[in-house]
Design a protein around this motif. Structure first.
Motif, PDB file in Angstrom:
ATOM      1  N   GLY A  37      34.791  41.684  46.394  1.00  0.00           N
ATOM      2  CA  GLY A  37      36.147  41.605  46.933  1.00  0.00           C
ATOM      3  C   GLY A  37      36.722  42.986  47.209  1.00  0.00           C
ATOM      4  N   ARG A  56      38.460  44.706  44.654  1.00  0.00           N
ATOM      5  CA  ARG A  56      38.642  45.475  43.417  1.00  0.00           C
ATOM      6  C   ARG A  56      37.380  45.626  42.581  1.00  0.00           C
ATOM      7  NH1 ARG A  56      43.092  41.804  42.988  1.00  0.00           N
ATOM      8  NH2 ARG A  56      42.016  40.925  41.207  1.00  0.00           N
ATOM      9  N   SER A  61      33.400  44.042  41.007  1.00  0.00           N
ATOM     10  CA  SER A  61      32.867  43.065  40.055  1.00  0.00           C
ATOM     11  C   SER A  61      32.756  43.757  38.694  1.00  0.00           C
ATOM     12  CB  SER A  61      31.484  42.602  40.538  1.00  0.00           C
ATOM     13  OG  SER A  61      30.903  41.717  39.622  1.00  0.00           O
ATOM     14  N   HIS A  73      37.306  41.239  39.635  1.00  0.00           N
ATOM     15  CA  HIS A  73      37.454  39.857  40.095  1.00  0.00           C
ATOM     16  C   HIS A  73      36.693  38.893  39.206  1.00  0.00           C
ATOM     17  CE1 HIS A  73      39.572  40.739  43.797  1.00  0.00           C
ATOM     18  NE2 HIS A  73      38.659  41.634  44.131  1.00  0.00           N
ATOM     19  N   ASN A  74      35.764  39.410  38.423  1.00  0.00           N
ATOM     20  CA  ASN A  74      34.931  38.542  37.577  1.00  0.00           C
ATOM     21  C   ASN A  74      34.297  39.385  36.482  1.00  0.00           C
ATOM     22  OD1 ASN A  74      32.502  39.761  38.924  1.00  0.00           O
ATOM     23  ND2 ASN A  74      33.371  38.637  40.661  1.00  0.00           N
ATOM     24  N   ILE A  83      39.231  35.378  34.213  1.00  0.00           N
ATOM     25  CA  ILE A  83      38.557  35.534  35.507  1.00  0.00           C
ATOM     26  C   ILE A  83      37.170  34.893  35.412  1.00  0.00           C
ATOM     27  CG2 ILE A  83      39.799  37.544  36.382  1.00  0.00           C
ATOM     28  CD1 ILE A  83      37.735  39.365  35.126  1.00  0.00           C
ATOM     29  N   ILE A 139      36.880  35.379  47.690  1.00  0.00           N
ATOM     30  CA  ILE A 139      36.363  35.807  46.390  1.00  0.00           C
ATOM     31  C   ILE A 139      35.717  34.618  45.678  1.00  0.00           C
ATOM     32  CG2 ILE A 139      36.935  36.897  44.172  1.00  0.00           C
ATOM     33  CD1 ILE A 139      37.737  38.705  46.423  1.00  0.00           C
ATOM     34  N   GLN A 176      34.570  31.907  43.177  1.00  0.00           N
ATOM     35  CA  GLN A 176      35.228  31.258  42.039  1.00  0.00           C
ATOM     36  C   GLN A 176      34.242  30.430  41.226  1.00  0.00           C
ATOM     37  OE1 GLN A 176      38.643  31.771  41.380  1.00  0.00           O
ATOM     38  NE2 GLN A 176      38.249  33.335  42.922  1.00  0.00           N
TER      39      GLN A 176
END
Ligand code: SF4
Length: 311
Positions: free
Chosen positions: A70, A72, A74, A122-123, A150, A221, A223
């Motif tokens: 994304g 920002r 991983s 993001h994760n 997340i 992104i 999910q």
């Protein structure tokens, strides 16, 4: 979409799974090596990880697939050691089972997860987690109580046991699964794991059953869902065409597939002359074309020769 582990925590499922993983690690059968050692007592099997996980590094990573990165990044956590141990490993300094990266307690690992979230990840992307399932589940319980929310990515060689993957059902949101050797001969020669092809195919089917094809939010992104990686090797040592045929026949046609072109001789590849070769852009472009002809519609285009030429 709420990450699966939050509901699992609220329902007591996560705690049950931790209990089960703890039992199994006392006579370790958590992965196909099935070493039978008592890890809580400090006995070491093939992966040479006892009670505590070792972490080589953690950071916001921008080199993963776009739906994971994304804007920002991983939140990758690189676990040291490996239950597969390919002799040409592209991350040999991390995967080497003799390496001495620091041990981390569950609360320290939980802190890492939450730090990555605070930094904007993001994760949480668990890299090479198959031999530390108990350890990351314990950390996840603490981290989720402290506000982690997340998606959780299980970034695996796919040398996984079905019964261990079932412990992760409803807890892992995204499976990022390698597809390494399609044939026993190469799996035996390069990883001393002749059962890899069978175990990996079973594992990928189970991951697909659990989470289905990749779902993204309106920003693109990731999910939830399965993402596949396939590293193309010199001399077709990975069985690329066979893997693509397997995916087309057994997975949703819109399964995300990254055909990767970045093989380079690393680790102990020098012991086998055939591992010293490179993979051409034409070879990768040909495989992308084959995948399209098989009806696979969701290919990561970054590795195609055309993309490399243009950018
Ligand atoms: S996780 Fe480690 S100790 Fe357990 S079976 Fe696999 S390689 Fe052996």
């Amino acid at each position: 979409m709420q990450p699966g582990y939050i509901q699992a925590l609220e329902k007591g499922v996560l705690q049950e799974r931790i209990k089960k993983a703890r039992q199994w690690s006392a006579k370790c059968c958590l992965c196909p090596r099935n070493c039978g050692v008592n890890r809580p007592e400090g006995e070491l099997g093939f992966c040479r990880i006892g009670r505590l996980a070792r972490v080589a590094s953690f950071n916001l990573h921008f080199g993963e697939e776009e739906p994971l990165v994304g804007e920002r990044g991983s939140g990758t956590v690189f676990f040291a050691h490996c239950n597969l141990g390919c002799i040409f490993c592209q991350n040999f300094d991390i995967s080497d089972n003799q390496s001495q990266h620091p041990e981390v307690y569950p609360n320290q690992l939980a802190y890492i997860f939450n730090q990555l979230q605070q930094q904007g990840a993001h994760n949480i992307n668990l890299v090479t987690p198959s031999h530390v399932v108990l350890q990351f589940l314990e950390a996840l319980e603490i981290a989720a109580q402290d506000g982690l929310n997340i998606p959780l990515v299980y970034n695996t060689s796919s040398y996984d046991e079905i019964h261990t993957l079932r412990l992760l059902d409803g807890i892992v949101d995204i499976y990022l699964a390698d597809s390494k050797f399609f044939h026993e001969q190469e799996a035996r020669k390069y990883a001393d794991a002749p059962d890899y092809p069978h175990k990996a195919r079973e594992a990928i089917l189970e991951m697909h059953r659990q989470v289905g094809p990749l779902q993204t939010d309106d920003r693109g992104i990731a999910q939830k869902g399965l993402m596949i990686r396939h590293l193309v090797m010199p001399d077709n040592l990975a069985g690329s065409e066979e893997w693509l045929e397997f995916f087309a026949a057994n997975l949703s046609r819109d399964t995300f597939i990254n055909i990767m072109d970045q093989y380079r001789p690393a680790g102990n590849a020098g012991t086998c002359p055939e591992l010293m070769g490179r993979v051409s852009g034409e070879r990768v472009a040909g495989l992308m074309q084959k995948a399209r002809e098989l009806g696979l519609t969701r290919l990561d285009e970054r590795s195609s020769g055309i993309f490399r030429f243009l950018f």
